[in-house]
Design an enzyme around this catalytic site. Structure first.
Site, short mmCIF file in Angstrom:
data_model
loop_
_atom_site.label_atom_id
_atom_site.label_comp_id
_atom_site.label_asym_id
_atom_site.label_seq_id
_atom_site.Cartn_x
_atom_site.Cartn_y
_atom_site.Cartn_z
N LYS A 119 -6.14 -1.99 -0.71
CA LYS A 119 -7.04 -1.93 0.43
C LYS A 119 -7.62 -3.31 0.76
CE LYS A 119 -7.45 1.84 2.78
NZ LYS A 119 -8.27 3.00 2.50
N GLU A 144 -13.52 4.72 -2.25
CA GLU A 144 -12.12 5.02 -1.96
C GLU A 144 -11.57 6.01 -2.98
OE1 GLU A 144 -8.95 4.65 0.60
OE2 GLU A 144 -10.83 3.54 0.74
N ASP A 145 -11.02 7.10 -2.48
CA ASP A 145 -10.30 8.09 -3.29
C ASP A 145 -11.16 8.69 -4.40
OD1 ASP A 145 -8.19 7.79 -1.65
OD2 ASP A 145 -6.88 6.77 -3.06
N TYR A 171 0.86 -1.18 0.00
CA TYR A 171 0.00 0.00 0.00
C TYR A 171 0.90 1.24 0.00
CZ TYR A 171 -4.46 2.32 0.26
OH TYR A 171 -5.56 3.07 -0.05
N ARG A 226 -8.96 10.98 -7.43
CA ARG A 226 -8.15 11.59 -6.37
C ARG A 226 -7.36 10.49 -5.67
NH1 ARG A 226 -10.01 12.72 -0.63
NH2 ARG A 226 -9.16 10.63 -0.68
N ASP A 284 -13.86 5.33 3.68
CA ASP A 284 -12.76 5.30 4.63
C ASP A 284 -12.10 6.66 4.79
OD1 ASP A 284 -11.05 3.84 6.42
OD2 ASP A 284 -9.48 3.96 4.91
N ASP A 285 -12.08 7.45 3.72
CA ASP A 285 -11.45 8.77 3.79
C ASP A 285 -12.20 9.68 4.76
OD1 ASP A 285 -9.65 8.01 1.76
OD2 ASP A 285 -11.16 8.47 0.25
N ASN A 345 1.07 16.28 5.34
CA ASN A 345 2.37 15.82 4.90
C ASN A 345 2.50 16.01 3.39
OD1 ASN A 345 1.14 13.68 3.56
ND2 ASN A 345 1.72 12.14 5.03
#
Length: 623
Positions: free
Chosen positions: A208, A280-281, A137, A190, A303-304, A445
């Site tokens: 995932k 996801e994303d 991942y 994304r 999950d985000d 980050n």
């Protein structure tokens, strides 16, 4: 692949019934318990030659086939004479992986292993979780997605594009497995902090779901990665001759939603009411809308938004033992009002409401958000995006963060902005001026985008801050004390909805005044595998916010006094399967309490039941 087709040969040799082998060991290993009430088509695979057995990743054991198995299943001559047990195979594979200098080469090697020996792949991942998660991942999967068109070898999931509009149900039936329990789906717009990677985002659902199996014990055959391809706005990919997706701009509006509606209908039609669909994303403008659109009719999870919030709330619940008080007694200020920020804020408000009995509209008033235009206040209500509107409180408009801190006087400052150096000396000093132990979470980050560094947080707060960051920092010495964040296993980045910057929603490094802590891993992987297992084993038909809070409380409860003494507010990640079982039990218990669980009667010991449902990667005997 198991269940895909009936393989026969005219050699006249004795057939080995794969289905019989599988059924023979179900009860002993217990990993099929969670699906015992789901009817499946009795597909049969007959292997007429040992060569076919060696090419089946579900049953292949390589050099671990015993002498008797080699005789019984026509493997003589097809394997070298040596016999390796699974542990020796694991050591050899880890030795080979460690010899690779390039992380992407490790990723490719692991994907190859998964394609030829599934059980060995998961045994490696389970036994070496901290070392291999960065490979399967983030961060390596990001590079794999960027280069997916060049390294693509064979399908690991389903690709559903606009070409399949009107026949998605037929496409789902092309997947060989019928008993699907978890789908992770992306449209690739994304991908982590990398932006629009289109069809090449498939690496995310694949990664995932590997974690669902390794950490949560969901059977690999019950997992289905899916990528929805509606085009890409990435010009580099559109001009790449090796790009594997549709080469046109992204579909939007009605065309996009019609495809998603058909997909969700087909999923429910083909796999039933209890299949979990994890988004996801997805991009900023779709993430909240899709969750709201389908949450009342399908078992869906983002999950985000939800997983990130759950793991952060767990950390806050644990951190209360260091800072004191209850959540309701704290005031929270977020810099960043996107997907992560608003998701975390809402779950905090729900937890306070649960603890105090106050309406959530009331508990939101202790939570303030700042976006690129300043403090979110009532006077901005009409111009706000819908997910920001609940956080528009009565207050004068303030642009500067330092002025906001002085006015709001928060006890907890959380950065999800993706903009570096925004927690300035003045901001941190202000936090320390009215808090004995200010809790500062700089989650953005990479390091250059962190709201402040560990050294800055400790120096400017005179060593009193409890600091969390999404980026690794060197040990900090202040006033004779050493604060050591440890080494990060991996960092997962997400994109804030209000900007194009990247924020970390998974890894925290917490250091307190009292100790020299090890690495603190506030990873979404603490939550979603156990959360999914809890939904599946209870036959839950809808996700409820109380289940997310139950998962947070379960994770916080796993932190021992020994962990606290070391400054840790999360349990060691090496115990992740035990943690997942406890989270699954609490989630399932809440589902039964809410009347949303369909598996009856309720198991007496939900923790033991969760453990019994977990997939085991140990080899089976084929005699």
């Amino acid at each position: 692949m198991e269940g895909a087709m009936r393989k026969t040969m005219s050699s006249g040799s004795v057939h080995m019934e794969m289905e019989d082998i599988d059924n023979k060991f179900q009860e002993a290993y217990g990993e099929h318990n969670a699906t015992e009430d789901q009817l499946i088509t009795p597909w049969t695979v007959s292997v007429a030659s040992g060569y076919s057995l060696l090419r089946d990743p579900i049953y292949n054991k390589g050099l671990s086939f015993t002498e008797k198995e080699r005789d019984a299943h026509y493997l003589r001559g097809l394997l070298p004479p040596a016999l390796f047990d699974q542990e020796l195979q694991e050591r050899r594979m880890m030795h080979n992986l460690r010899n690779y200098d390039v992380p992407l080469h490790r990723y490719i090697a692991l994907m190859d292993l998964q394609e030829r020996n599934e059980r060995l792949f998961y045994k490696l991942l389970i036994d070496n979780v901290e070392e291999l998660l960065p490979v399967v991942y983030t961060p390596t999967v990001g590079e794999a997605c960027q280069k997916y068109g060049k390294i693509y070898r064979r399908p690991q999931g389903l690709f559903i594009s606009l070409k399949e509009k009107g026949k998605i149900l037929e496409v789902l039936k092309n997947w060989p497995e019928r008993n699907i329990q978890v789908i992770v789906v992306t449209d690739g717009e994304r991908i982590l902090g990398l932006g629009d990677l289109g069809c090449q985002g498939m690496g995310i659902p694949v990664g995932k779901l590997s974690l669902y199996t390794a950490l949560g014990g969901i059977r690999p055959s019950a997992c289905l990665p899916i990528t929805i391809d509606v085009g890409t706005n990435n010009e580099q990919l559109l001009n790449d001759e090796f790009y594997i997706g549709l080469k046109h701009k992204r579909a939007r509006g009605q065309e996009y939603m019609e495809l998603l509606d058909e997909f969700m209908y087909a999923v429910k039609k083909n796999y039933g009411e209890k299949v979990l669909v994890q988004f996801e994303d997805f991009a900023n403008h779709n993430a909240f809308e899709l969750l709201a659109r389908y949450s009342s009719s399908h078992l869906v999870f983002n999950d985000d938004i939800q997983g990130t919030a759950s793991v952060v709330v767990a950390g806050l619940l644990a951190a209360l033992k260091l800072v004191g008080g209850t959540l309701a007694e704290h005031t929270f200020l977020f810099l960043g009002a996107g997907e992560a920020g608003t998701g975390i804020a809402e779950l905090i408000a729900l937890e306070i409401s649960k603890q105090t009995g106050a309406p959530v509209e009331e508990t939101r008033k202790n939570i303030w958000l700042v976006d690129s235009k300043g403090l979110i206040v009532r006077s901005r209500f009409e111009s706000l995006q819908h997910f920001k509107k609940p956080w528009a409180h009565d207050h004068e408009s303030i642009k500067d963060l330092h002025d906001v801190v002085q006015a709001i006087r928060p006890t907890v400052l959380i950065g999800t902005s993706g903009v570096g150096k925004t927690f300035t000396k003045e901001v941190v000093e202000a936090m320390a001026s009215f808090n004995e132990k200010p809790l500062i979470l700089a989650l953005s980050n990479p390091t250059s985008q962190s709201e402040c560094t560990a050294e800055e947080a400790y120096t400017w707060s005179q060593g009193r801050a409890i600091f969390a960051s999404g980026s690794p920092f060197d040990p900090v010495e202040y006033d004779g004390k050493v604060f050591m964040p440890g080494q990060v296993p991996f960092i997962l980045t997400k994109t804030d909805l209000s900007s194009n910057h990247s924020i970390s929603t998974t890894w925290f490094y917490l250091m307190s005044l009292h100790s020299l802590p090890n690495v603190i891993q506030a990873n979404n992987a603490y939550i979603f595998p156990g959360f999914g297992l809890g939904l599946i084993m209870s036959g839950t038909i809808r996700v409820h916010d109380d289940m997310l809070l139950a998962a947070s409380a379960a994770l916080a409860a796993q932190v021992s006094q020994e962990n606290y003494d070391k400054g840790l507010i999360y349990p060691p990640f090496t115990n992740i399967r035990k943690i997942s079982a406890n989270i699954a039990a609490k989630v399932a218990a809440k589902a039964y309490e809410l009347g949303l669980a369909s598996r009856l009667p309720r198991p007496k010991d939900l923790v033991k039941y969760a453990e019994s449902c977990m997939y085991s990667p140990r080899y089976r005997s084929y005699l």
